[in-house]
Design a protein around this motif. Structure first.
Motif, PDB file in Angstrom:
ATOM      1  N   ARG A 110       0.809  -1.219   0.000  1.00  0.00           N
ATOM      2  CA  ARG A 110       0.000   0.000   0.000  1.00  0.00           C
ATOM      3  C   ARG A 110       0.843   1.271   0.000  1.00  0.00           C
ATOM      4  NH1 ARG A 110      -4.394   0.109   4.347  1.00  0.00           N
ATOM      5  NH2 ARG A 110      -2.762  -0.632   5.747  1.00  0.00           N
ATOM      6  N   SER A 111       2.101   1.165  -0.450  1.00  0.00           N
ATOM      7  CA  SER A 111       2.895   2.369  -0.663  1.00  0.00           C
ATOM      8  C   SER A 111       2.251   3.212  -1.762  1.00  0.00           C
ATOM      9  CB  SER A 111       4.318   1.993  -1.081  1.00  0.00           C
ATOM     10  OG  SER A 111       4.981   1.293  -0.059  1.00  0.00           O
ATOM     11  N   PRO A 112       2.547   4.522  -1.800  1.00  0.00           N
ATOM     12  CA  PRO A 112       1.934   5.360  -2.830  1.00  0.00           C
ATOM     13  C   PRO A 112       2.227   4.846  -4.232  1.00  0.00           C
ATOM     14  CG  PRO A 112       2.980   6.720  -1.163  1.00  0.00           C
ATOM     15  CD  PRO A 112       3.382   5.303  -0.860  1.00  0.00           C
ATOM     16  N   ALA A 113       1.217   4.893  -5.081  1.00  0.00           N
ATOM     17  CA  ALA A 113       1.388   4.466  -6.467  1.00  0.00           C
ATOM     18  C   ALA A 113       2.349   5.403  -7.186  1.00  0.00           C
ATOM     19  CB  ALA A 113       0.040   4.443  -7.171  1.00  0.00           C
ATOM     20  N   LYS A 114       3.053   4.855  -8.186  1.00  0.00           N
ATOM     21  CA  LYS A 114       4.044   5.608  -8.943  1.00  0.00           C
ATOM     22  C   LYS A 114       3.589   5.698 -10.396  1.00  0.00           C
ATOM     23  CE  LYS A 114       8.283   4.490  -8.153  1.00  0.00           C
ATOM     24  NZ  LYS A 114       9.559   3.723  -8.165  1.00  0.00           N
ATOM     25  N   GLU A 115       3.409   6.935 -10.894  1.00  0.00           N
ATOM     26  CA  GLU A 115       3.038   7.100 -12.295  1.00  0.00           C
ATOM     27  C   GLU A 115       4.234   6.781 -13.181  1.00  0.00           C
ATOM     28  OE1 GLU A 115       0.990  10.299 -15.398  1.00  0.00           O
ATOM     29  OE2 GLU A 115       1.009  10.721 -13.231  1.00  0.00           O
ATOM     30  N   LEU A 116       4.018   5.947 -14.206  1.00  0.00           N
ATOM     31  CA  LEU A 116       5.100   5.477 -15.051  1.00  0.00           C
ATOM     32  C   LEU A 116       5.139   6.152 -16.408  1.00  0.00           C
ATOM     33  CD1 LEU A 116       4.771   1.638 -14.333  1.00  0.00           C
ATOM     34  CD2 LEU A 116       6.429   3.238 -13.337  1.00  0.00           C
ATOM     35  N   MET A 117       3.988   6.278 -17.063  1.00  0.00           N
ATOM     36  CA  MET A 117       3.950   6.820 -18.419  1.00  0.00           C
ATOM     37  C   MET A 117       2.498   6.959 -18.847  1.00  0.00           C
ATOM     38  SD  MET A 117       4.841   3.466 -20.802  1.00  0.00           S
ATOM     39  CE  MET A 117       4.317   4.234 -22.332  1.00  0.00           C
ATOM     40  N   THR A 118       2.294   7.546 -20.014  1.00  0.00           N
ATOM     41  CA  THR A 118       0.991   7.579 -20.669  1.00  0.00           C
ATOM     42  C   THR A 118       1.109   6.904 -22.023  1.00  0.00           C
ATOM     43  OG1 THR A 118       0.332   9.643 -19.571  1.00  0.00           O
ATOM     44  CG2 THR A 118      -0.830   9.052 -21.597  1.00  0.00           C
ATOM     45  N   VAL A 119       0.240   5.942 -22.288  1.00  0.00           N
ATOM     46  CA  VAL A 119       0.222   5.275 -23.587  1.00  0.00           C
ATOM     47  C   VAL A 119      -0.418   6.231 -24.583  1.00  0.00           C
ATOM     48  CG1 VAL A 119      -0.597   3.283 -24.894  1.00  0.00           C
ATOM     49  CG2 VAL A 119       0.073   3.010 -22.494  1.00  0.00           C
ATOM     50  N   ALA A 120       0.330   6.568 -25.625  1.00  0.00           N
ATOM     51  CA  ALA A 120      -0.134   7.560 -26.583  1.00  0.00           C
ATOM     52  C   ALA A 120      -1.143   6.974 -27.552  1.00  0.00           C
ATOM     53  CB  ALA A 120       1.052   8.109 -27.369  1.00  0.00           C
ATOM     54  N   GLY A 121      -1.967   7.846 -28.135  1.00  0.00           N
ATOM     55  CA  GLY A 121      -2.863   7.456 -29.214  1.00  0.00           C
ATOM     56  C   GLY A 121      -4.163   6.823 -28.780  1.00  0.00           C
ATOM     57  N   VAL A 122      -4.453   6.785 -27.471  1.00  0.00           N
ATOM     58  CA  VAL A 122      -5.667   6.135 -26.973  1.00  0.00           C
ATOM     59  C   VAL A 122      -6.867   7.050 -27.168  1.00  0.00           C
ATOM     60  CG1 VAL A 122      -6.834   5.288 -24.901  1.00  0.00           C
ATOM     61  CG2 VAL A 122      -4.429   4.713 -25.310  1.00  0.00           C
ATOM     62  N   ASP A 123      -7.938   6.505 -27.736  1.00  0.00           N
ATOM     63  CA  ASP A 123      -9.197   7.231 -27.920  1.00  0.00           C
ATOM     64  C   ASP A 123     -10.250   6.560 -27.045  1.00  0.00           C
ATOM     65  OD1 ASP A 123     -11.534   8.417 -28.684  1.00  0.00           O
ATOM     66  OD2 ASP A 123     -11.326   8.029 -30.827  1.00  0.00           O
ATOM     67  N   PRO A 124     -10.672   7.200 -25.933  1.00  0.00           N
ATOM     68  CA  PRO A 124     -11.585   6.556 -24.989  1.00  0.00           C
ATOM     69  C   PRO A 124     -13.059   6.725 -25.309  1.00  0.00           C
ATOM     70  CG  PRO A 124     -10.895   8.659 -24.110  1.00  0.00           C
ATOM     71  CD  PRO A 124     -10.197   8.502 -25.442  1.00  0.00           C
ATOM     72  N   ALA A 125     -13.414   7.174 -26.514  1.00  0.00           N
ATOM     73  CA  ALA A 125     -14.824   7.381 -26.844  1.00  0.00           C
ATOM     74  C   ALA A 125     -15.622   6.099 -26.604  1.00  0.00           C
ATOM     75  CB  ALA A 125     -14.969   7.822 -28.290  1.00  0.00           C
ATOM     76  N   GLY A 126     -16.855   6.263 -26.126  1.00  0.00           N
ATOM     77  CA  GLY A 126     -17.688   5.100 -25.820  1.00  0.00           C
ATOM     78  C   GLY A 126     -17.086   4.301 -24.688  1.00  0.00           C
ATOM     79  N   ASP A 127     -16.995   2.975 -24.867  1.00  0.00           N
ATOM     80  CA  ASP A 127     -16.371   2.154 -23.835  1.00  0.00           C
ATOM     81  C   ASP A 127     -14.960   1.734 -24.242  1.00  0.00           C
ATOM     82  OD1 ASP A 127     -16.700   0.122 -25.698  1.00  0.00           O
ATOM     83  OD2 ASP A 127     -18.167  -0.999 -24.528  1.00  0.00           O
ATOM     84  N   GLY A 128     -14.363   2.470 -25.211  1.00  0.00           N
ATOM     85  CA  GLY A 128     -13.007   2.173 -25.642  1.00  0.00           C
ATOM     86  C   GLY A 128     -11.974   2.812 -24.743  1.00  0.00           C
ATOM     87  N   GLY A 129     -10.706   2.687 -25.149  1.00  0.00           N
ATOM     88  CA  GLY A 129      -9.599   3.267 -24.394  1.00  0.00           C
ATOM     89  C   GLY A 129      -8.488   2.256 -24.213  1.00  0.00           C
ATOM     90  N   LEU A 130      -7.740   2.410 -23.128  1.00  0.00           N
ATOM     91  CA  LEU A 130      -6.711   1.441 -22.760  1.00  0.00           C
ATOM     92  C   LEU A 130      -7.407   0.316 -22.004  1.00  0.00           C
ATOM     93  CD1 LEU A 130      -3.794   0.478 -22.370  1.00  0.00           C
ATOM     94  CD2 LEU A 130      -3.624   2.033 -20.418  1.00  0.00           C
ATOM     95  N   LEU A 131      -7.463  -0.852 -22.608  1.00  0.00           N
ATOM     96  CA  LEU A 131      -8.261  -1.949 -22.062  1.00  0.00           C
ATOM     97  C   LEU A 131      -7.346  -3.021 -21.465  1.00  0.00           C
ATOM     98  CD1 LEU A 131     -10.989  -1.960 -24.860  1.00  0.00           C
ATOM     99  CD2 LEU A 131     -11.113  -0.910 -22.591  1.00  0.00           C
ATOM    100  N   GLY A 132      -7.081  -4.119 -22.151  1.00  0.00           N
ATOM    101  CA  GLY A 132      -6.283  -5.177 -21.559  1.00  0.00           C
ATOM    102  C   GLY A 132      -4.798  -4.886 -21.548  1.00  0.00           C
ATOM    103  N   LEU A 133      -4.087  -5.472 -20.568  1.00  0.00           N
ATOM    104  CA  LEU A 133      -2.634  -5.433 -20.487  1.00  0.00           C
ATOM    105  C   LEU A 133      -2.109  -6.854 -20.341  1.00  0.00           C
ATOM    106  CD1 LEU A 133      -1.801  -2.506 -18.003  1.00  0.00           C
ATOM    107  CD2 LEU A 133      -1.431  -2.518 -20.471  1.00  0.00           C
ATOM    108  N   ALA A 134      -0.903  -7.098 -20.858  1.00  0.00           N
ATOM    109  CA  ALA A 134      -0.249  -8.398 -20.688  1.00  0.00           C
ATOM    110  C   ALA A 134       1.254  -8.183 -20.675  1.00  0.00           C
ATOM    111  CB  ALA A 134      -0.638  -9.365 -21.815  1.00  0.00           C
ATOM    112  N   LEU A 135       1.968  -8.974 -19.876  1.00  0.00           N
ATOM    113  CA  LEU A 135       3.423  -8.934 -19.861  1.00  0.00           C
ATOM    114  C   LEU A 135       3.974  -9.804 -20.980  1.00  0.00           C
ATOM    115  CD1 LEU A 135       4.559  -9.307 -16.130  1.00  0.00           C
ATOM    116  CD2 LEU A 135       4.444  -7.226 -17.495  1.00  0.00           C
ATOM    117  N   SER A 136       5.012  -9.333 -21.628  1.00  0.00           N
ATOM    118  CA  SER A 136       5.711 -10.160 -22.596  1.00  0.00           C
ATOM    119  C   SER A 136       6.120 -11.476 -21.942  1.00  0.00           C
ATOM    120  CB  SER A 136       6.960  -9.429 -23.097  1.00  0.00           C
ATOM    121  OG  SER A 136       7.856 -10.317 -23.732  1.00  0.00           O
ATOM    122  N   PRO A 137       6.043 -12.588 -22.679  1.00  0.00           N
ATOM    123  CA  PRO A 137       6.483 -13.864 -22.105  1.00  0.00           C
ATOM    124  C   PRO A 137       7.969 -13.885 -21.783  1.00  0.00           C
ATOM    125  CG  PRO A 137       5.984 -14.097 -24.439  1.00  0.00           C
ATOM    126  CD  PRO A 137       5.511 -12.746 -24.031  1.00  0.00           C
TER     127      PRO A 137
END
Length: 389
Positions: free
Chosen positions: A114-141
């Motif tokens: 529960r340490s304070p969250a750390k902002e890392l970056m902003t993913v560019a080019g995201v359009d959140p219109a409707g229910d879109g936006g930055l949705l799923g994330l996955a780590l490279s294998p």
């Protein structure tokens, strides 16, 4: 909650389609969708530090501008607060997690202590219109070697999968996925063999789900470069809106389907299968379990042994489904966290068997409190399940 005997009730009448693999990229599928602008990646900057939190002077408790500050001295389940619609989440090898805000595209590192969250970056080019936006994330294998994250994002013209190092420019992996005002999918999961499964939505056009010429309403199977695996890219068809994918081991893949009408479903995904939307046919597969609409809005799934945990936005709870060795429900699903934190979306399990869960109360539908939105880390009732599926 319904069992599989009611599955045909969730699939409304519509157009039938054949499950044939034709790699043709479909266009946008929603009515009234207005793009906010073209996809423009930002220039690459030096990557931020990712690791354990550093010593700093904590901001005032409850400050919504500082994710993670809201409940550090209160609810032990809350590891971060003050976020806005956190959706994608991945657990890092060090036990912390990266979570992405759907609308802003911002990524934060959050910590189990529960340490304070750390902002890392902003993913560019995201359009959140409707229910879109930055949705799923996955780590490279091979995250330990390449440090790459994969993201399912909506742009002004399509849904797509991109990859990037933290702090770097997103590069396209799979583009041209249908984009609409609603039902944009977003499931993203690497299999044990390092190949990528992608869950898409029908974008409000039900006919796309069983249209072999469309990638909408499908589970896709590609490699790390976006190239089809086997006869792909279509792995399964007939899905309405695949919001999340989860696996219980090699050969076991599940998808949550947020239905447009009737109950939602947890589907077992098998190569070449059809989930029966919009029109069930003789070859369509019945869901593993169904969730009535008032308790549904499925947005996340995680598997621990023979237990599957489903995040429910409308139901404001987590559903726990117990399966037998063949993958069939043992009994009626149970639930926990009901009405405690509002709308619950993403569910991810960590190496200790704890569930990381995001709330979605600032999505324009929920009723947020001052601390929203939050990231929870909760040990499920009964602890971790290590029974083989």
């Amino acid at each position: 909650m319904a069992n599989v005997s009611r599955w045909r009730g969730r699939r409304g009448p519509g157009l039938a389609g054949a499950l044939l693999l034709t790699v043709v990229l479909a266009g946008c599928g929603g009515d009234g969708y207005e793009p906010a602008g073209p996809f423009r990646p930002l220039p690459e900057d030096p990557p931020p530090q990712v690791g354990p939190p550093t010593e700093s002077t904590p901001p005032a408790p409850g400050d919504p501008a500082d994710p993670g500050s809201g409940e550090r001295d209160g609810d032990p389940n809350v590891v971060a607060s003050g976020l806005t619609v956190p959706t994608g989440l991945v657990v890092l090898p060090d036990g912390s997690a990266v979570v992405g805000e759907r609308d802003s595209g911002r990524l934060f590192q959050v910590f189990p202590d529960r340490s304070p969250a750390k902002e890392l970056m902003t993913v560019a080019g995201v359009d959140p219109a409707g229910d879109g936006g930055l949705l799923g994330l996955a780590l490279s294998p091979t995250f330990g070697e390449d440090g790459l994250l994969y993201a399912y994002v909506s742009t002004a013209t399509d849904n797509r999968v991109v990859r990037f190092p933290l702090g770097g420019t997103p590069n396209p992996v799979l583009t041209g996925l249908p984009r609409g005002e609603t039902r944009n999918g977003g499931g993203l999961l690497f299999g044990a063999d390092g190949t990528l499964f992608v869950g898409t939505g029908d974008t409000g056009n039900a006919a796309l789900a069983q249209d072999p010429a469309s990638l909408g309403g499908k589970v896709l199977h590609v490699d790390v470069f976006g190239q089809p695996v086997g006869a792909g890219p279509v792995y399964s068809s007939g899905h309405g809106n695949v919001t999340a994918l989860c696996t219980g081991g090699p050969g076991t893949l599940f998808a949550t389907d947020d239905a447009v009408e009737g109950p939602d479903a947890l589907d077992r995904v098998v190569e070449g299968s059809d989930a029966g939307w919009p029109q069930p046919g003789p070859a369509s597969q019945a869901p593993v379990v169904e969730v009535p609409a008032p308790e549904g809005g499925l947005g996340g799934c995680a598997v621990s042994g023979r237990s599957v945990f489903l995040g429910a936005l409308d139901g404001k709870r987590v559903h726990a489904v117990q399966l037998d060795g063949g993958g069939a429900p043992v009994d009626e699903p149970t639930d926990f966290l009901a009405e405690r934190y509002g709308r619950l979306r993403t569910v991810v399990i960590d190496a200790d068997g704890a569930l990381w869960i995001t709330t979605s109360n600032r999505d324009g539908i929920g009723t947020p409190v001052e601390e929203d939105d939050r990231v929870l880390r909760v040990v499920p009732p009964g602890g971790a399940d290590d029974s083989p599926l």
